[in-house]
Design a protein around this motif. Structure first.
Motif, PDB file in Angstrom:
ATOM      1  N   VAL A 204      37.013  27.199  40.584  1.00  0.00           N
ATOM      2  CA  VAL A 204      36.733  28.451  39.875  1.00  0.00           C
ATOM      3  C   VAL A 204      36.392  29.527  40.897  1.00  0.00           C
ATOM      4  CG1 VAL A 204      35.319  29.612  38.135  1.00  0.00           C
ATOM      5  CG2 VAL A 204      35.863  27.168  37.882  1.00  0.00           C
ATOM      6  N   SER A 205      37.069  30.665  40.812  1.00  0.00           N
ATOM      7  CA  SER A 205      36.754  31.796  41.681  1.00  0.00           C
ATOM      8  C   SER A 205      35.671  32.643  41.016  1.00  0.00           C
ATOM      9  CB  SER A 205      38.006  32.640  41.923  1.00  0.00           C
ATOM     10  OG  SER A 205      37.694  33.834  42.600  1.00  0.00           O
ATOM     11  N   ILE A 206      34.571  32.862  41.722  1.00  0.00           N
ATOM     12  CA  ILE A 206      33.438  33.614  41.161  1.00  0.00           C
ATOM     13  C   ILE A 206      33.261  34.897  41.960  1.00  0.00           C
ATOM     14  CG2 ILE A 206      30.989  33.570  40.587  1.00  0.00           C
ATOM     15  CD1 ILE A 206      31.165  30.485  40.597  1.00  0.00           C
ATOM     16  N   GLY A 207      33.279  36.026  41.275  1.00  0.00           N
ATOM     17  CA  GLY A 207      33.104  37.316  41.930  1.00  0.00           C
ATOM     18  C   GLY A 207      31.927  38.083  41.358  1.00  0.00           C
ATOM     19  N   SER A 208      31.283  38.876  42.198  1.00  0.00           N
ATOM     20  CA  SER A 208      30.133  39.680  41.787  1.00  0.00           C
ATOM     21  C   SER A 208      30.437  41.143  42.057  1.00  0.00           C
ATOM     22  CB  SER A 208      28.893  39.241  42.575  1.00  0.00           C
ATOM     23  OG  SER A 208      27.786  40.059  42.269  1.00  0.00           O
ATOM     24  N   TYR A 209      30.338  41.994  41.009  1.00  0.00           N
ATOM     25  CA  TYR A 209      30.746  43.394  41.116  1.00  0.00           C
ATOM     26  C   TYR A 209      29.674  44.317  40.540  1.00  0.00           C
ATOM     27  CZ  TYR A 209      35.026  40.739  41.647  1.00  0.00           C
ATOM     28  OH  TYR A 209      35.961  39.814  42.053  1.00  0.00           O
ATOM     29  N   PRO A 210      28.853  44.922  41.404  1.00  0.00           N
ATOM     30  CA  PRO A 210      27.816  45.837  40.907  1.00  0.00           C
ATOM     31  C   PRO A 210      28.428  47.137  40.403  1.00  0.00           C
ATOM     32  CG  PRO A 210      27.872  45.868  43.290  1.00  0.00           C
ATOM     33  CD  PRO A 210      28.835  44.780  42.860  1.00  0.00           C
ATOM     34  N   TYR A 211      27.757  47.782  39.456  1.00  0.00           N
ATOM     35  CA  TYR A 211      28.211  49.080  38.971  1.00  0.00           C
ATOM     36  C   TYR A 211      27.032  50.040  38.877  1.00  0.00           C
ATOM     37  CZ  TYR A 211      26.498  47.351  34.412  1.00  0.00           C
ATOM     38  OH  TYR A 211      25.727  46.839  33.396  1.00  0.00           O
ATOM     39  N   PHE A 212      27.343  51.312  39.051  1.00  0.00           N
ATOM     40  CA  PHE A 212      26.339  52.371  39.011  1.00  0.00           C
ATOM     41  C   PHE A 212      26.922  53.519  38.194  1.00  0.00           C
ATOM     42  CE2 PHE A 212      26.076  49.995  42.935  1.00  0.00           C
ATOM     43  CZ  PHE A 212      24.716  49.701  43.051  1.00  0.00           C
TER      44      PHE A 212
END
Length: 260
Positions: A204-212
């Protein structure tokens, strides 16, 4: 049941106008979105100038690395449209105006009442042995050479050409995607646990993407999207459930999309 194989694609964006920033690329996104439901994953994208040696090198590198390659741009009627020549050179083929391609272009311009100039006839130059790709938008065809599909650079035209490509492709396992959004979640709050989870579920590819997001009075609304992708539905669901649990343990409300 045997596991479906992984099928890959690469995209080659050709044109000085893309590199200069004068033209914003939309083709990578629409090609990737077109291929995903078929079970073909884009693994690489390159952008190169209108220079034949550079195009040839990129085409040969990518076609050896991926199952399919999609090029966009450089098949119009002007002097800097050199993609067809570059594809021919990459495959060691001759190229010239081809009767079947010219017939399509002649008919298109006849119906539109537009003169067929020598410059426009250049769009009928096709590498020997290549298969034509229908262009329902402006007539001038693209073409397939081996595992390389050569499309127009204009996004609307490229998208129309894709409709004549799907039946030529052999897909693989479809990559599924789910996500968990945490309002006010900071990446650092969950980074270590995500790393451990990734080691536990390498499929499983896990990505973390913050947003503002700026809201009223200059205030900032922030959070993090945590996205998991896999061809394994059961493993994907387990990862998403675990991530949602991590977010809840931090006192936040996990927003799961798509939900089960």
């Amino acid at each position: 049941m045997s596991e479906a194989k992984r099928v890959t694609a690469a995209v080659l964006l050709i044109g000085d106008e893309v590199l200069s920033g004068r033209t914003a690329d939309k083709n990578l996104q629409q090609i990737a979105q077109f291929l995903a439901p078929i079970g073909i994953n884009v693994i690489e994208c390159r952008t190169v100038p209108d220079e034949q040696d550079v195009i040839v090198d990129a085409v040969n590198t990518l076609r050896a690395r991926a199952d399919y390659v999609f090029t966009t741009g450089g098949i119009g009627p002007t002097h800097d449209d050199i993609t067809a020549d570059a594809i021919a050179a990459a495959f060691g083929l001759q190229i010239d105006v081809r009767a079947d391609a010219l017939e399509i272009i002649e008919e298109w311009y006849r119906k539109s009442g537009t003169p067929l100039t020598d410059s426009r006839k250049r769009m009928a130059r096709i590498p020997d042995g290549a298969s034509l790709i229908d262009n329902p938008v402006t007539g001038a065809p693209g073409f397939q050479t081996g595992n390389v599909f050569t499309l127009a650079g204009v996004p609307k035209i490229a998208r129309g050409m894709l409709e004549d490509i799907a039946h030529r492709l052999e897909g693989g396992a479809v990559t599924l995607s789910r996500s968990v959004k945490g309002e006010n979640l900071r990446e650092g709050d969950i980074a270590a646990r995500l790393g451990e989870l990734q080691e536990q579920f390498p499929q499983v590819s896990i990505g973390s993407y913050p947003y503002f997001l700026e809201i009223q009075d200059g205030k900032i609304r922030r959070g993090t999207h945590l996205v998991a992708r896999s061809t394994d539905q059961a493993a994907l669901d387990q990862v998403i459930d675990t991530i949602a649990g991590y977010v809840a343990e931090l006192g936040l409300v996990p927003q799961i999309d798509p939900d089960k």
